[in-house]
Design a protein around this motif. Structure first.
Motif, PDB file in Angstrom:
ATOM      1  N   TYR A 127      28.345  53.085  50.707  1.00  0.00           N
ATOM      2  CA  TYR A 127      28.483  54.409  50.104  1.00  0.00           C
ATOM      3  C   TYR A 127      27.385  54.713  49.078  1.00  0.00           C
ATOM      4  O   TYR A 127      27.626  55.144  47.958  1.00  0.00           O
ATOM      5  CB  TYR A 127      29.900  54.583  49.515  1.00  0.00           C
ATOM      6  CG  TYR A 127      30.910  54.279  50.578  1.00  0.00           C
ATOM      7  CD1 TYR A 127      31.088  55.150  51.643  1.00  0.00           C
ATOM      8  CD2 TYR A 127      31.604  53.064  50.587  1.00  0.00           C
ATOM      9  CE1 TYR A 127      31.938  54.836  52.695  1.00  0.00           C
ATOM     10  CE2 TYR A 127      32.460  52.748  51.632  1.00  0.00           C
ATOM     11  CZ  TYR A 127      32.617  53.646  52.677  1.00  0.00           C
ATOM     12  OH  TYR A 127      33.445  53.325  53.713  1.00  0.00           O
ATOM     13  N   TYR A 193      27.528  60.394  48.941  1.00  0.00           N
ATOM     14  CA  TYR A 193      28.060  60.054  50.253  1.00  0.00           C
ATOM     15  C   TYR A 193      29.232  60.986  50.561  1.00  0.00           C
ATOM     16  O   TYR A 193      30.254  60.956  49.868  1.00  0.00           O
ATOM     17  CB  TYR A 193      28.519  58.596  50.223  1.00  0.00           C
ATOM     18  CG  TYR A 193      28.439  57.937  51.565  1.00  0.00           C
ATOM     19  CD1 TYR A 193      27.284  57.270  51.953  1.00  0.00           C
ATOM     20  CD2 TYR A 193      29.509  57.991  52.440  1.00  0.00           C
ATOM     21  CE1 TYR A 193      27.202  56.670  53.191  1.00  0.00           C
ATOM     22  CE2 TYR A 193      29.431  57.395  53.678  1.00  0.00           C
ATOM     23  CZ  TYR A 193      28.280  56.731  54.049  1.00  0.00           C
ATOM     24  OH  TYR A 193      28.206  56.145  55.272  1.00  0.00           O
ATOM     25  N   GLU A 276      29.139  53.532  70.099  1.00  0.00           N
ATOM     26  CA  GLU A 276      30.199  54.438  70.576  1.00  0.00           C
ATOM     27  C   GLU A 276      29.724  55.208  71.809  1.00  0.00           C
ATOM     28  O   GLU A 276      30.428  55.300  72.821  1.00  0.00           O
ATOM     29  CB  GLU A 276      30.598  55.406  69.454  1.00  0.00           C
ATOM     30  CG  GLU A 276      31.671  56.372  69.906  1.00  0.00           C
ATOM     31  CD  GLU A 276      32.209  57.281  68.789  1.00  0.00           C
ATOM     32  OE1 GLU A 276      31.962  56.987  67.600  1.00  0.00           O
ATOM     33  OE2 GLU A 276      32.864  58.272  69.132  1.00  0.00           O
TER      34      GLU A 276
HETATM   35  N1  EPU Z   1      29.485  56.475  63.633  1.00  0.00           N
HETATM   36  C1  EPU Z   1      29.877  56.820  64.914  1.00  0.00           C
HETATM   37  N2  EPU Z   1      30.751  56.003  65.569  1.00  0.00           N
HETATM   38  C2  EPU Z   1      31.238  54.869  64.999  1.00  0.00           C
HETATM   39  C3  EPU Z   1      30.838  54.511  63.688  1.00  0.00           C
HETATM   40  C4  EPU Z   1      29.951  55.331  63.022  1.00  0.00           C
HETATM   41  O1  EPU Z   1      29.459  57.832  65.451  1.00  0.00           O
HETATM   42  O2  EPU Z   1      32.040  54.196  65.649  1.00  0.00           O
HETATM   43  C5  EPU Z   1      28.587  57.372  62.900  1.00  0.00           C
HETATM   44  C6  EPU Z   1      29.366  58.096  61.804  1.00  0.00           C
HETATM   45  O3  EPU Z   1      29.935  59.257  62.276  1.00  0.00           O
HETATM   46  C7  EPU Z   1      28.312  58.364  60.773  1.00  0.00           C
HETATM   47  C8  EPU Z   1      27.339  57.238  60.946  1.00  0.00           C
HETATM   48  O4  EPU Z   1      27.617  56.644  62.204  1.00  0.00           O
HETATM   49  O5  EPU Z   1      27.647  59.566  61.022  1.00  0.00           O
HETATM   50  C9  EPU Z   1      27.431  56.212  59.839  1.00  0.00           C
HETATM   51  O6  EPU Z   1      28.729  55.642  59.820  1.00  0.00           O
HETATM   52  P1  EPU Z   1      29.411  55.063  58.472  1.00  0.00           P
HETATM   53  O7  EPU Z   1      29.301  56.058  57.402  1.00  0.00           O
HETATM   54  O8  EPU Z   1      30.739  54.537  58.845  1.00  0.00           O
HETATM   55  O9  EPU Z   1      28.462  53.902  58.037  1.00  0.00           O
HETATM   56  P2  EPU Z   1      27.756  52.755  58.874  1.00  0.00           P
HETATM   57  O10 EPU Z   1      26.295  53.035  58.912  1.00  0.00           O
HETATM   58  O11 EPU Z   1      28.462  52.595  60.174  1.00  0.00           O
HETATM   59  C10 EPU Z   1      27.255  51.296  56.763  1.00  0.00           C
HETATM   60  C11 EPU Z   1      27.342  49.844  56.394  1.00  0.00           C
HETATM   61  C12 EPU Z   1      28.781  49.481  56.010  1.00  0.00           C
HETATM   62  C13 EPU Z   1      29.185  50.366  54.838  1.00  0.00           C
HETATM   63  C14 EPU Z   1      29.076  51.823  55.289  1.00  0.00           C
HETATM   64  C15 EPU Z   1      29.401  52.802  54.198  1.00  0.00           C
HETATM   65  C16 EPU Z   1      25.611  48.695  57.653  1.00  0.00           C
HETATM   66  C17 EPU Z   1      25.272  47.804  58.796  1.00  0.00           C
HETATM   67  N3  EPU Z   1      26.890  49.020  57.500  1.00  0.00           N
HETATM   68  O12 EPU Z   1      28.024  51.463  57.966  1.00  0.00           O
HETATM   69  O13 EPU Z   1      28.793  48.125  55.593  1.00  0.00           O
HETATM   70  O14 EPU Z   1      30.493  50.065  54.397  1.00  0.00           O
HETATM   71  O15 EPU Z   1      27.723  52.099  55.717  1.00  0.00           O
HETATM   72  O16 EPU Z   1      28.380  52.874  53.266  1.00  0.00           O
HETATM   73  O17 EPU Z   1      24.704  49.089  56.907  1.00  0.00           O
HETATM   74  C18 EPU Z   1      29.245  45.866  56.218  1.00  0.00           C
HETATM   75  O18 EPU Z   1      28.087  45.619  55.935  1.00  0.00           O
HETATM   76  O19 EPU Z   1      30.042  44.979  56.628  1.00  0.00           O
HETATM   77  C19 EPU Z   1      29.712  47.241  56.121  1.00  0.00           C
HETATM   78  C20 EPU Z   1      30.934  47.596  56.500  1.00  0.00           C
END
Ligand code: EPU
Length: 335
Positions: A127, A193, A276
């Protein structure tokens, strides 16, 4: 030090993979760790919270479990306080402990699994905030030199999910304590965020405190991410790939809704979106699967082996490569 022989590691890794350690050694202080490496050199594996790894085999030799506790104020003025935490302190417990004292800084990093000592290794982030934003220093043991070290912010060479501990110092250091800077007033609130703002608005919070932000982050994470106590997982299994500006542009033309974020040297693409769109979200085969609410998270429903999770990861990598021409990389450590 406590030594256990032929011990299952199932309860010590959040993926819940049932591999064994030939010897599991519990270290309770930096001195014990220095003493260990002085006599035995590097252990086969150093284990922190076990939250960012996939065990794919039994471990022969020693697994050193870092079980160092302690929370100590080392500096304080009117605005801020520096607190030193033992590497074995659970991350989310110390986040709540600081927030309950009215301290700011860790709220966006709420509910991240794992322990303090592993937080610097991959510069944990969520975030819009990364550990480096409140990091002062860390201490530990250099294995080959058999001596204590201390590294400051610059020395840790933090990057996106990256640090010196994943590069030059990989396998060469064991972190025993970290020191973080927390604010007592004039908190720097990071609400950019989108989901955080929406969550606060939904709760009717107009002037958020660090604790209110933490509550929002906890609520968001609980909606999207499986609780390792219920379903084995290691959070994001893959990194969000960084691609060239040209490739990002070409992908955007073809898929206007693809989430991209500008970063140094190109564009970061949401791996969860790629997975996805490749059709994997909610996939389940026996005990392994792709989480239904967040495609970046692979899960172990009960008794999956590390090899089964790895096979699923490879299938996902191949299919994303075929569909989008992007090579995903694991974010978790493959052991
Ligand atoms: N999205 C999809 N489908 C999915 C998942 C995500 O379309 O199944 C899209 C979402 O709609 C969004 C974008 O991907 O537009 C980003 O998704 P999200 O905000 O959930 O963040 P993320 O990039 O998937 C990263 C970190 C997480 C952290 C979140 C929130 C990495 C590899 N992961 O996930 O970290 O909690 O941002 O800041 O950078 C971790 O490292 O274990 C972890 C959970």
């Amino acid at each position: 030090m406590i030594v256990q022989i032929n011990k299952s590691l199932k309860k010590l890794n959040t993926f819940g993979i049932d591999q064994k350690a030939e010897r599991l050694i519990w270290a309770h202080s930096a001195e014990e760790i220095l003493n260990y490496v002085s006599h035995h050199g590097a252990p086969s594996l150093v284990l922190g919270g076990g939250s960012n790894m996939l065990l794919t085999q039994d471990i022969s030799g020693d697994v050193l479990k870092v079980d160092i506790h302690g929370r100590e104020v080392v500096f304080e003025d009117d605005d801020q306080v520096h607190i030193r935490f033992g590497a074995g302190e659970n991350w989310h417990e110390i986040v709540l402990w600081t927030l309950n004292q009215g301290l700011g800084g860790l709220e966006n990093l709420s509910l991240i699994p794992g322990n303090c000592g592993t937080a610097p290794v991959q510069n944990i982030g969520a975030y819009g905030v990364e550990l480096k934003d409140c990091f002062v220093s860390c201490e530990g043991v250099q294995i080959d030199e058999k001596r204590f070290f201390e590294l400051d912010l610059e020395g840790c060479e933090f990057g996106y999910r990256d640090s010196i501990f994943k590069n030059d110092w990989k396998g060469k250091a064991i972190i025993t304590r970290i020191t973080l800077r927390l604010t007592k007033r004039n908190h720097i609130l990071r609400l950019d965020y989108g989901a955080i703002k929406d969550e606060l608005a939904a709760k009717g919070v107009a002037e958020p405190t660090p604790k209110a932000i933490s509550d929002a982050v906890v609520a968001i994470r609980k909606q999207k991410l499986p609780d390792p106590a219920e379903i084995g997982n290691s959070g994001s299994f893959f990194k969000n790939p960084v691609v060239t500006e040209e490739l990002a542009h070409a992908l955007k033309e073809k898929h206007p809704d693809i989430p991209t974020y500008p970063v140094d040297g190109g564009s970061k693409i949401a791996a969860g979106w790629l997975i996805e769109k490749a059709g994997w979200k909610g996939f389940k085969d026996g005990d392994v699967g792709v989480h239904k609410n967040q495609a970046l998270v692979l899960v172990n429903y009960a008794d999956a082996t590390g090899a089964e999770v790895l096979a699923l990861a490879h299938s996902i990598i191949n299919s994303v490569q075929e569909k989008f021409g992007i090579q995903l990389q694991a974010e978790v450590n493959l052991i």
